[in-house]
Scaffold this motif. Structure first.
Motif, PDB file in Angstrom:
ATOM      1  N   ASP A 184       0.849  -1.177   0.000  1.00  0.00           N
ATOM      2  CA  ASP A 184       0.000   0.000   0.000  1.00  0.00           C
ATOM      3  C   ASP A 184       0.889   1.233   0.000  1.00  0.00           C
ATOM      4  OD1 ASP A 184      -2.243   1.523  -0.034  1.00  0.00           O
ATOM      5  OD2 ASP A 184      -2.768   1.213   2.052  1.00  0.00           O
ATOM      6  N   ALA A 185       0.308   2.363  -0.256  1.00  0.00           N
ATOM      7  CA  ALA A 185       1.039   3.624  -0.259  1.00  0.00           C
ATOM      8  C   ALA A 185       0.194   4.692   0.412  1.00  0.00           C
ATOM      9  CB  ALA A 185       1.359   4.045  -1.692  1.00  0.00           C
ATOM     10  N   MET A 186       0.863   5.707   0.881  1.00  0.00           N
ATOM     11  CA  MET A 186       0.181   6.821   1.536  1.00  0.00           C
ATOM     12  C   MET A 186       0.777   8.116   1.018  1.00  0.00           C
ATOM     13  SD  MET A 186       0.097   7.714   5.561  1.00  0.00           S
ATOM     14  CE  MET A 186      -0.223   9.369   6.105  1.00  0.00           C
ATOM     15  N   ILE A 187      -0.067   9.075   0.747  1.00  0.00           N
ATOM     16  CA  ILE A 187       0.397  10.412   0.417  1.00  0.00           C
ATOM     17  C   ILE A 187      -0.482  11.378   1.198  1.00  0.00           C
ATOM     18  CG2 ILE A 187      -1.032  10.564  -1.668  1.00  0.00           C
ATOM     19  CD1 ILE A 187       1.327  12.274  -2.835  1.00  0.00           C
ATOM     20  N   ALA A 188       0.156  12.256   1.935  1.00  0.00           N
ATOM     21  CA  ALA A 188      -0.597  13.156   2.803  1.00  0.00           C
ATOM     22  C   ALA A 188       0.161  14.458   2.961  1.00  0.00           C
ATOM     23  CB  ALA A 188      -0.837  12.511   4.160  1.00  0.00           C
ATOM     24  N   GLY A 189      -0.549  15.462   3.360  1.00  0.00           N
ATOM     25  CA  GLY A 189       0.045  16.767   3.612  1.00  0.00           C
ATOM     26  C   GLY A 189      -0.612  17.411   4.811  1.00  0.00           C
ATOM     27  N   ASP A 190       0.060  18.386   5.368  1.00  0.00           N
ATOM     28  CA  ASP A 190      -0.445  19.133   6.510  1.00  0.00           C
ATOM     29  C   ASP A 190      -0.442  20.610   6.145  1.00  0.00           C
ATOM     30  OD1 ASP A 190      -0.230  16.670   7.854  1.00  0.00           O
ATOM     31  OD2 ASP A 190       1.740  17.160   8.650  1.00  0.00           O
ATOM     32  N   ILE A 191      -1.355  21.358   6.730  1.00  0.00           N
ATOM     33  CA  ILE A 191      -1.391  22.799   6.531  1.00  0.00           C
ATOM     34  C   ILE A 191      -1.680  23.442   7.889  1.00  0.00           C
ATOM     35  CG2 ILE A 191      -3.836  22.864   5.898  1.00  0.00           C
ATOM     36  CD1 ILE A 191      -3.056  25.124   3.918  1.00  0.00           C
ATOM     37  N   GLY A 192      -1.019  24.554   8.156  1.00  0.00           N
ATOM     38  CA  GLY A 192      -1.240  25.196   9.442  1.00  0.00           C
ATOM     39  C   GLY A 192      -0.521  26.520   9.533  1.00  0.00           C
ATOM     40  N   GLY A 193      -0.668  27.149  10.663  1.00  0.00           N
ATOM     41  CA  GLY A 193      -0.025  28.430  10.879  1.00  0.00           C
ATOM     42  C   GLY A 193       0.195  28.697  12.350  1.00  0.00           C
ATOM     43  N   VAL A 194       1.118  29.611  12.622  1.00  0.00           N
ATOM     44  CA  VAL A 194       1.437  30.014  13.987  1.00  0.00           C
ATOM     45  C   VAL A 194       1.330  31.535  14.061  1.00  0.00           C
ATOM     46  CG1 VAL A 194       3.235  30.110  15.762  1.00  0.00           C
ATOM     47  CG2 VAL A 194       2.982  28.070  14.362  1.00  0.00           C
ATOM     48  N   TYR A 195       0.687  32.031  15.103  1.00  0.00           N
ATOM     49  CA  TYR A 195       0.597  33.462  15.343  1.00  0.00           C
ATOM     50  C   TYR A 195       1.324  33.771  16.648  1.00  0.00           C
ATOM     51  CZ  TYR A 195      -1.260  38.122  16.112  1.00  0.00           C
ATOM     52  OH  TYR A 195      -1.372  39.471  16.335  1.00  0.00           O
ATOM     53  N   THR A 196       2.317  34.637  16.595  1.00  0.00           N
ATOM     54  CA  THR A 196       3.091  35.019  17.771  1.00  0.00           C
ATOM     55  C   THR A 196       2.497  36.292  18.361  1.00  0.00           C
ATOM     56  OG1 THR A 196       5.084  34.035  16.847  1.00  0.00           O
ATOM     57  CG2 THR A 196       5.375  35.604  18.639  1.00  0.00           C
ATOM     58  N   ILE A 197       2.013  36.179  19.571  1.00  0.00           N
ATOM     59  CA  ILE A 197       1.419  37.327  20.263  1.00  0.00           C
ATOM     60  C   ILE A 197       2.504  38.157  20.941  1.00  0.00           C
ATOM     61  CG2 ILE A 197      -0.092  37.977  22.185  1.00  0.00           C
ATOM     62  CD1 ILE A 197      -1.863  35.597  21.378  1.00  0.00           C
ATOM     63  N   GLY A 198       3.531  37.498  21.449  1.00  0.00           N
ATOM     64  CA  GLY A 198       4.591  38.187  22.188  1.00  0.00           C
ATOM     65  C   GLY A 198       4.390  37.959  23.666  1.00  0.00           C
ATOM     66  N   ASP A 199       4.654  38.968  24.473  1.00  0.00           N
ATOM     67  CA  ASP A 199       4.505  38.826  25.919  1.00  0.00           C
ATOM     68  C   ASP A 199       3.045  38.990  26.305  1.00  0.00           C
ATOM     69  OD1 ASP A 199       7.204  38.571  25.879  1.00  0.00           O
ATOM     70  OD2 ASP A 199       7.634  40.512  26.791  1.00  0.00           O
TER      71      ASP A 199
ATOM     72  N   MET B  78       3.907  35.494  30.819  1.00  0.00           N
ATOM     73  CA  MET B  78       4.370  34.563  29.787  1.00  0.00           C
ATOM     74  C   MET B  78       5.068  35.326  28.659  1.00  0.00           C
ATOM     75  SD  MET B  78       1.131  31.960  29.637  1.00  0.00           S
ATOM     76  CE  MET B  78      -0.102  33.239  29.514  1.00  0.00           C
ATOM     77  N   LYS B  79       6.236  34.859  28.283  1.00  0.00           N
ATOM     78  CA  LYS B  79       7.021  35.476  27.215  1.00  0.00           C
ATOM     79  C   LYS B  79       6.869  34.666  25.938  1.00  0.00           C
ATOM     80  CE  LYS B  79       8.820  38.164  30.359  1.00  0.00           C
ATOM     81  NZ  LYS B  79       7.941  39.221  30.772  1.00  0.00           N
ATOM     82  N   ASP B  80       6.931  35.333  24.793  1.00  0.00           N
ATOM     83  CA  ASP B  80       6.899  34.675  23.483  1.00  0.00           C
ATOM     84  C   ASP B  80       5.675  33.755  23.340  1.00  0.00           C
ATOM     85  OD1 ASP B  80       7.792  34.104  20.931  1.00  0.00           O
ATOM     86  OD2 ASP B  80       9.102  32.484  21.587  1.00  0.00           O
ATOM     87  N   PHE B  81       4.503  34.260  23.696  1.00  0.00           N
ATOM     88  CA  PHE B  81       3.263  33.473  23.639  1.00  0.00           C
ATOM     89  C   PHE B  81       2.860  33.254  22.176  1.00  0.00           C
ATOM     90  CE2 PHE B  81      -1.280  32.679  23.850  1.00  0.00           C
ATOM     91  CZ  PHE B  81      -1.362  31.794  24.919  1.00  0.00           C
ATOM     92  N   ARG B  82       2.590  31.987  21.816  1.00  0.00           N
ATOM     93  CA  ARG B  82       2.247  31.624  20.442  1.00  0.00           C
ATOM     94  C   ARG B  82       0.996  30.748  20.419  1.00  0.00           C
ATOM     95  NH1 ARG B  82       7.058  30.536  21.978  1.00  0.00           N
ATOM     96  NH2 ARG B  82       7.006  28.285  21.804  1.00  0.00           N
ATOM     97  N   ILE B  83       0.212  30.911  19.352  1.00  0.00           N
ATOM     98  CA  ILE B  83      -0.972  30.087  19.106  1.00  0.00           C
ATOM     99  C   ILE B  83      -0.793  29.449  17.739  1.00  0.00           C
ATOM    100  CG2 ILE B  83      -3.469  30.085  18.731  1.00  0.00           C
ATOM    101  CD1 ILE B  83      -3.614  32.569  20.502  1.00  0.00           C
TER     102      ILE B  83
ATOM    103  N   LYS C 287      18.208  31.743  12.199  1.00  0.00           N
ATOM    104  CA  LYS C 287      16.813  31.338  12.200  1.00  0.00           C
ATOM    105  C   LYS C 287      15.947  32.570  11.964  1.00  0.00           C
ATOM    106  CE  LYS C 287      15.592  28.445  15.357  1.00  0.00           C
ATOM    107  NZ  LYS C 287      15.163  27.863  16.641  1.00  0.00           N
ATOM    108  N   ASP C 288      15.028  32.479  11.010  1.00  0.00           N
ATOM    109  CA  ASP C 288      14.155  33.600  10.648  1.00  0.00           C
ATOM    110  C   ASP C 288      12.817  33.397  11.327  1.00  0.00           C
ATOM    111  OD1 ASP C 288      12.862  35.729   9.551  1.00  0.00           O
ATOM    112  OD2 ASP C 288      12.794  34.913   7.519  1.00  0.00           O
ATOM    113  N   THR C 289      12.483  34.249  12.283  1.00  0.00           N
ATOM    114  CA  THR C 289      11.189  34.166  12.967  1.00  0.00           C
ATOM    115  C   THR C 289      10.272  35.305  12.564  1.00  0.00           C
ATOM    116  OG1 THR C 289      12.082  35.381  14.852  1.00  0.00           O
ATOM    117  CG2 THR C 289      12.181  32.965  14.948  1.00  0.00           C
ATOM    118  N   THR C 290      10.697  36.142  11.618  1.00  0.00           N
ATOM    119  CA  THR C 290       9.882  37.260  11.163  1.00  0.00           C
ATOM    120  C   THR C 290       9.338  36.957   9.778  1.00  0.00           C
ATOM    121  OG1 THR C 290      11.307  38.770  12.378  1.00  0.00           O
ATOM    122  CG2 THR C 290       9.852  39.746  10.731  1.00  0.00           C
ATOM    123  N   PRO C 291       8.008  36.915   9.604  1.00  0.00           N
ATOM    124  CA  PRO C 291       7.443  36.603   8.274  1.00  0.00           C
ATOM    125  C   PRO C 291       7.711  37.712   7.275  1.00  0.00           C
ATOM    126  CG  PRO C 291       5.690  37.014   9.878  1.00  0.00           C
ATOM    127  CD  PRO C 291       6.985  37.130  10.614  1.00  0.00           C
TER     128      PRO C 291
END
Length: 182
Positions: free
Chosen positions: A1-16, A20-25, A178-182
């Motif tokens: 058998d074979a499988m092909i799949a993908g994921d899609i998503g996003g992260v929003y950085t709120i900040g402090d 809590m520091k560097d709060f992300r959703i 590392k690039d954390t700025t979109p």
């Protein structure tokens, strides 16, 4: 058998956010595509052998709870809805020393497994080492924006149940900052 799949998503950085520091959703939809056909591997119920669940909705939060010049404590919490037929909660704590050595402890609660009486509350443990390199004197590295790079060694251990234990080892070599700025 074979499988092909993908994921899609996003992260929003709120900040402090309060203490809590560097709060992300983060939100994602996982396992989009064609999954494996029914396999011979038994699941928690007799005859249950589909893996993985198609279309898993996942959402989570993460933040740094404590930070000083030497030590960080961070957490993450995720909720997953595999095929909208189950609820899985993941929680983890990370202890970081000088952003070079990271110890992670995490646990998962699977509602479907709990209802079937298949609960193994043994946390997973991970250990990571990060080494930074400064290639500032190399013209080639500077020309490509790679004068600062990282090398990471990852390891993890999890006793999944009474008969299965998982261990892993991984390496990453990241060229450039590392690039954390979109």
């Amino acid at each position: 058998d074979a499988m092909i799949a993908g994921d899609i998503g996003g992260v929003y950085t709120i900040g402090d956010l309060g203490f809590m520091k560097d709060f992300r959703i983060g939100v994602s939809v996982l396992n989009l595509g064609k999954t494996f056909s029914k396999t011979a591997v038994a699941g928690i119920y007799e005859g249950d052998g589909f893996y993985p669940n198609i279309v898993t909705l996942k959402a989570g939060v993460a933040a740094i709870l404590f930070r000083n010049e030497i030590f960080d404590i961070a957490y993450a919490f995720d909720l997953s809805l595999p095929s909208c037929l189950n609820l899985i909660a993941d929680a983890s704590l990370q202890f970081s020393l000088k952003d070079m050595i990271v110890l992670s402890v995490s646990e998962k609660m699977n509602i479907r497994e709990m209802a079937a009486g298949k609960v193994y509350m043994i946390p997973a443990i991970g250990l990571n080492f990060k080494f930074s390199f400064d290639f500032g004197s190399s013209n080639y590295m500077k020309k490509n924006g790679w004068e600062q790079s990282e090398f990471n060694v990852y390891s993890a251990y999890k006793n999944i149940n009474t008969t299965v234990t998982a261990a892993s080892l991984g390496l990453d070599f990241m060229l450039g900052m590392k690039d954390t700025t979109p």
